[in-house]
Design a protein around this motif. Structure first.
Motif, PDB file in Angstrom:
ATOM      1  N   UNK A  28      64.277   0.996  83.541  1.00 63.88           N
ATOM      2  CA  UNK A  28      63.514   0.696  84.748  1.00 63.88           C
ATOM      3  C   UNK A  28      62.526  -0.411  84.433  1.00 63.88           C
ATOM      4  N   UNK A  29      62.558  -1.458  85.232  1.00 62.09           N
ATOM      5  CA  UNK A  29      61.619  -2.566  85.080  1.00 62.09           C
ATOM      6  C   UNK A  29      60.668  -2.572  86.270  1.00 62.09           C
ATOM      7  N   UNK A  30      59.376  -2.677  86.012  1.00 63.51           N
ATOM      8  CA  UNK A  30      58.379  -2.725  87.079  1.00 63.51           C
ATOM      9  C   UNK A  30      57.295  -3.724  86.705  1.00 63.51           C
ATOM     10  N   UNK A  31      56.497  -4.088  87.688  1.00 64.43           N
ATOM     11  CA  UNK A  31      55.432  -5.045  87.397  1.00 64.43           C
ATOM     12  C   UNK A  31      54.352  -4.371  86.551  1.00 64.43           C
ATOM     13  N   UNK A  32      53.755  -5.156  85.681  1.00 65.53           N
ATOM     14  CA  UNK A  32      52.706  -4.639  84.809  1.00 65.53           C
ATOM     15  C   UNK A  32      51.464  -4.319  85.637  1.00 65.53           C
ATOM     16  N   UNK A  33      50.654  -3.365  85.188  1.00 68.04           N
ATOM     17  CA  UNK A  33      49.442  -3.038  85.940  1.00 68.04           C
ATOM     18  C   UNK A  33      48.347  -4.092  85.757  1.00 68.04           C
ATOM     19  N   UNK A  34      47.483  -4.171  86.737  1.00 62.62           N
ATOM     20  CA  UNK A  34      46.290  -5.016  86.640  1.00 62.62           C
ATOM     21  C   UNK A  34      46.569  -6.507  86.677  1.00 62.62           C
ATOM     22  N   UNK A  35      45.776  -7.247  85.926  1.00 65.81           N
ATOM     23  CA  UNK A  35      45.831  -8.704  85.915  1.00 65.81           C
ATOM     24  C   UNK A  35      47.176  -9.220  85.407  1.00 65.81           C
ATOM     25  N   UNK A  36      47.781  -8.512  84.444  1.00 66.42           N
ATOM     26  CA  UNK A  36      49.080  -8.949  83.926  1.00 66.42           C
ATOM     27  C   UNK A  36      50.151  -8.907  85.003  1.00 66.42           C
ATOM     28  N   UNK A  37      50.078  -7.916  85.877  1.00 70.52           N
ATOM     29  CA  UNK A  37      51.027  -7.840  86.994  1.00 70.52           C
ATOM     30  C   UNK A  37      50.798  -8.944  88.006  1.00 70.52           C
ATOM     31  N   UNK A  38      49.552  -9.320  88.199  1.00 69.51           N
ATOM     32  CA  UNK A  38      49.225 -10.389  89.147  1.00 69.51           C
ATOM     33  C   UNK A  38      49.829 -11.710  88.697  1.00 69.51           C
ATOM     34  N   UNK A  39      49.844 -11.967  87.387  1.00 68.28           N
ATOM     35  CA  UNK A  39      50.400 -13.239  86.911  1.00 68.28           C
ATOM     36  C   UNK A  39      51.908 -13.157  86.676  1.00 68.28           C
ATOM     37  N   UNK A  40      52.514 -12.014  87.039  1.00 72.73           N
ATOM     38  CA  UNK A  40      53.965 -11.934  87.034  1.00 72.73           C
ATOM     39  C   UNK A  40      54.624 -11.258  85.847  1.00 72.73           C
ATOM     40  N   UNK A  41      53.857 -10.660  84.952  1.00 74.81           N
ATOM     41  CA  UNK A  41      54.467  -9.984  83.822  1.00 74.81           C
ATOM     42  C   UNK A  41      55.005  -8.612  84.240  1.00 74.81           C
ATOM     43  N   UNK A  42      56.027  -8.156  83.530  1.00 69.73           N
ATOM     44  CA  UNK A  42      56.642  -6.865  83.852  1.00 69.73           C
ATOM     45  C   UNK A  42      56.668  -5.962  82.622  1.00 69.73           C
ATOM     46  N   UNK A  43      56.889  -4.684  82.856  1.00 68.02           N
ATOM     47  CA  UNK A  43      57.086  -3.720  81.778  1.00 68.02           C
ATOM     48  C   UNK A  43      58.451  -3.068  81.966  1.00 68.02           C
ATOM     49  N   UNK A  44      59.041  -2.658  80.878  1.00 68.54           N
ATOM     50  CA  UNK A  44      60.351  -2.016  80.921  1.00 68.54           C
ATOM     51  C   UNK A  44      60.262  -0.644  80.274  1.00 68.54           C
ATOM     52  N   UNK A  45      60.802   0.355  80.964  1.00 63.51           N
ATOM     53  CA  UNK A  45      60.845   1.721  80.446  1.00 63.51           C
ATOM     54  C   UNK A  45      62.308   2.112  80.265  1.00 63.51           C
ATOM     55  N   UNK A  46      62.632   2.663  79.115  1.00 64.95           N
ATOM     56  CA  UNK A  46      63.997   3.091  78.818  1.00 64.95           C
ATOM     57  C   UNK A  46      64.043   4.595  78.676  1.00 64.95           C
ATOM     58  N   UNK A  47      65.016   5.214  79.344  1.00 64.46           N
ATOM     59  CA  UNK A  47      65.226   6.665  79.238  1.00 64.46           C
ATOM     60  C   UNK A  47      66.476   6.870  78.388  1.00 64.46           C
ATOM     61  N   UNK A  48      66.323   7.568  77.260  1.00 66.50           N
ATOM     62  CA  UNK A  48      67.445   7.794  76.353  1.00 66.50           C
ATOM     63  C   UNK A  48      67.569   9.279  76.036  1.00 66.50           C
ATOM     64  N   UNK A  49      68.805   9.737  75.898  1.00 72.48           N
ATOM     65  CA  UNK A  49      69.079  11.128  75.548  1.00 72.48           C
ATOM     66  C   UNK A  49      69.727  11.183  74.173  1.00 72.48           C
ATOM     67  N   UNK A  50      69.360  12.156  73.358  1.00 68.75           N
ATOM     68  CA  UNK A  50      69.990  12.269  72.042  1.00 68.75           C
ATOM     69  C   UNK A  50      71.454  12.698  72.168  1.00 68.75           C
ATOM     70  N   UNK A  51      72.304  12.136  71.335  1.00 67.35           N
ATOM     71  CA  UNK A  51      73.727  12.449  71.361  1.00 67.35           C
ATOM     72  C   UNK A  51      73.961  13.937  71.082  1.00 67.35           C
TER      73      UNK A  51
END
Length: 74
Positions: A28-51
């Protein structure tokens, strides 16, 4: 075959796959919080399950389905 032996063999197969790593199920990619989000930076969250968890869950689900089918046929 005894239920305890079957469940034990499912657990053993899951334990054998412990070192296999993990499987990514979502990214999941979303905009970064605060000032970083205002200038267009994003954060990425990965959901992984153990085999090992996937192997154990699939084994137990299949075993449960077999038990139900046998119960319905008796």
């Amino acid at each position: 075959m005894d239920d305890a032996k079957i469940i034990g063999s499912i657990a053993a197969s899951a334990a054998g796959s412990v070192g296999a790593g993990s499987i990514t199920v979502a990214t999941v990619t979303s905009s970064a919080p605060g000032l970083l989000g205002v200038i267009g930076l994003t954060t990425t969250t990965t959901v992984a399950l153990p085999v090992a968890g996937i192997v154990a869950g699939a084994g137990l689900a299949a075993y449960g389905a077999i038990k139900v089918i046998k119960w319905l046929n008796d």
